[in-house]
Design a protein around this motif. Sequence first.
Motif, short mmCIF file in Angstrom:
data_model
loop_
_atom_site.label_atom_id
_atom_site.label_comp_id
_atom_site.label_asym_id
_atom_site.label_seq_id
_atom_site.Cartn_x
_atom_site.Cartn_y
_atom_site.Cartn_z
N GLY A 86 50.43 35.62 32.81
CA GLY A 86 49.02 36.56 33.25
C GLY A 86 48.88 37.11 34.38
O GLY A 86 49.51 36.90 35.34
N PRO A 87 47.80 37.82 34.20
CA PRO A 87 47.33 38.47 35.69
C PRO A 87 47.24 37.27 36.77
O PRO A 87 46.64 36.14 36.66
CB PRO A 87 46.03 39.16 35.34
CG PRO A 87 46.21 39.41 33.77
CD PRO A 87 46.64 38.29 33.43
N ARG A 88 47.64 37.64 37.87
CA ARG A 88 47.42 36.66 39.14
C ARG A 88 46.86 37.69 40.41
O ARG A 88 47.53 38.54 40.96
CB ARG A 88 48.60 36.31 39.79
CG ARG A 88 49.32 35.24 38.68
CD ARG A 88 50.54 34.55 39.28
NE ARG A 88 50.57 34.24 40.58
CZ ARG A 88 51.59 33.91 41.21
NH1 ARG A 88 52.96 34.18 40.93
NH2 ARG A 88 51.54 33.46 42.45
N GLU A 93 38.95 39.88 42.04
CA GLU A 93 39.59 41.23 41.85
C GLU A 93 40.14 41.09 40.46
O GLU A 93 40.62 42.44 39.80
CB GLU A 93 40.86 41.44 42.74
CG GLU A 93 40.26 41.64 44.28
CD GLU A 93 41.35 41.54 45.20
OE1 GLU A 93 42.60 41.91 44.76
OE2 GLU A 93 41.09 41.31 46.44
N ILE A 94 39.74 40.22 39.53
CA ILE A 94 40.29 40.27 38.14
C ILE A 94 39.61 41.15 37.36
O ILE A 94 38.10 40.52 37.40
CB ILE A 94 40.35 38.76 37.93
CG1 ILE A 94 41.37 37.84 38.79
CG2 ILE A 94 41.02 38.90 36.34
CD1 ILE A 94 41.46 36.52 38.23
N THR A 95 39.96 41.97 36.74
CA THR A 95 39.21 42.95 36.09
C THR A 95 38.78 42.44 34.53
O THR A 95 39.47 41.41 34.25
CB THR A 95 39.79 44.55 35.72
OG1 THR A 95 40.63 44.07 34.92
CG2 THR A 95 40.14 44.83 37.14
N ASP A 96 37.84 42.81 33.68
CA ASP A 96 37.59 42.66 32.59
C ASP A 96 38.78 42.42 31.64
O ASP A 96 39.24 41.52 30.97
CB ASP A 96 36.62 43.32 31.50
CG ASP A 96 35.13 43.30 32.37
OD1 ASP A 96 35.11 42.54 33.39
OD2 ASP A 96 34.31 43.82 31.76
N GLU A 97 39.51 43.61 31.88
CA GLU A 97 40.94 43.93 31.05
C GLU A 97 41.81 42.71 31.52
O GLU A 97 42.35 42.08 30.59
CB GLU A 97 41.67 45.13 31.50
CG GLU A 97 40.79 46.34 30.82
CD GLU A 97 39.67 46.63 31.51
OE1 GLU A 97 38.68 47.48 30.98
OE2 GLU A 97 39.53 46.10 33.06
N THR A 146 43.89 32.91 35.88
CA THR A 146 43.72 33.20 34.57
C THR A 146 44.45 31.95 33.76
O THR A 146 43.84 31.60 32.83
CB THR A 146 44.15 34.62 34.30
OG1 THR A 146 45.53 34.77 34.42
CG2 THR A 146 43.31 35.67 34.68
N SER A 147 45.21 31.73 34.33
CA SER A 147 46.09 30.41 33.49
C SER A 147 45.25 29.45 33.59
O SER A 147 45.17 28.54 32.59
CB SER A 147 47.53 29.93 34.34
OG SER A 147 47.97 28.72 33.98
N ALA A 148 44.86 28.98 34.92
CA ALA A 148 43.95 27.74 35.07
C ALA A 148 42.71 27.52 34.17
O ALA A 148 42.18 26.75 33.69
CB ALA A 148 43.54 27.55 36.55
N VAL A 149 41.93 28.92 34.12
CA VAL A 149 40.75 29.10 33.30
C VAL A 149 40.98 28.88 31.76
O VAL A 149 40.51 28.07 31.06
CB VAL A 149 40.16 30.37 33.73
CG1 VAL A 149 38.86 30.61 32.51
CG2 VAL A 149 39.54 30.39 34.94
N PHE A 150 42.03 29.53 31.37
CA PHE A 150 42.27 29.75 29.80
C PHE A 150 43.06 28.50 29.25
O PHE A 150 42.84 27.83 28.37
CB PHE A 150 42.96 31.08 29.35
CG PHE A 150 41.87 32.06 29.36
CD1 PHE A 150 40.86 32.19 28.78
CD2 PHE A 150 42.10 33.16 30.47
CE1 PHE A 150 39.76 33.21 28.96
CE2 PHE A 150 41.17 34.26 30.60
CZ PHE A 150 40.23 34.19 29.96
N ARG A 151 43.88 27.56 30.26
CA ARG A 151 44.64 26.45 29.90
C ARG A 151 43.70 25.50 29.69
O ARG A 151 43.72 24.23 29.04
CB ARG A 151 45.82 26.45 30.57
CG ARG A 151 47.02 27.27 29.93
CD ARG A 151 48.24 27.40 30.89
NE ARG A 151 49.18 27.99 30.01
CZ ARG A 151 50.38 28.23 30.63
NH1 ARG A 151 50.44 28.41 32.03
NH2 ARG A 151 51.48 28.64 30.15
N ALA A 152 42.47 25.42 30.78
CA ALA A 152 41.35 24.33 30.60
C ALA A 152 40.81 24.39 29.29
O ALA A 152 40.47 23.65 28.71
CB ALA A 152 40.52 24.63 31.92
#
Length: 234
Positions: A86-88, A93-97, A146-152
């Motif tokens: 996913g986005p890094r 700077e991470i957008t909603d998209e 994004t990996s850390a947040v959603f894999r939590a």
Amino acid sequence: MGAEKVAVISAGGSGMGAAAAKRLAADGFKIAILSSSGKGEALAKELGGIGVTGSNQSNADLAKLFELTVARWSRIDVLVNSGGHGPRKPILEITDEDWHLGMDVYLMNVVRPVRLVTPHMQKQKSGTIINISTAWVFEPSPMFPTSAVFRAGLASYAKIFADTYAAENIRMNNILPGWIDSLPATEERRESVPLKRYGKSEEIAAVISFLASDGAAYITGQNIKVDGGVTRSV
């Protein structure tokens, strides 16, 4: 191995997913693979199984894979959920998209196929689901936000699922790989690992093999680190 058993691998065209497919085939499982690149379809053919070229972000592609699998073998015993990247970016700077894409790559890649496979496992009164996650679930790294947040979130999802379906003999566990040889190697990352090396995709596959086996029948709702000691949390 007794009765014929069947394993489905989502995002199994390369890396840890492909290594899992090969190991489970060697264990005697019939293999079905979904991959967006076409490599999974080729690997499935090599292993005498079923391959579908498609995306784990598509309910239709996943449904096609499961329908073909059940039509051929009448059951699904193991589901392995792998994923892409996913986005890094720096966190602000991470957008909603970007966040929505991260959720698709790291959480919905499990939610979608699990919705489809669980009814088949309920009919059998057995099944195991194994999700390839990340070592940085509980010690999040700014390199992989994004990996850390959603894999939590996936850790919570897996525990709720495991508790809900344990009485029906359906298990779910997460594997938390560290630096694995399917990733680009750097000396700094290698030195950060107590074992001083990258892990091998085959070592992840070996843990998947165990979790798919009867020997792991009393393990569910767990997050199992395979990271060479790089993370320390309990």
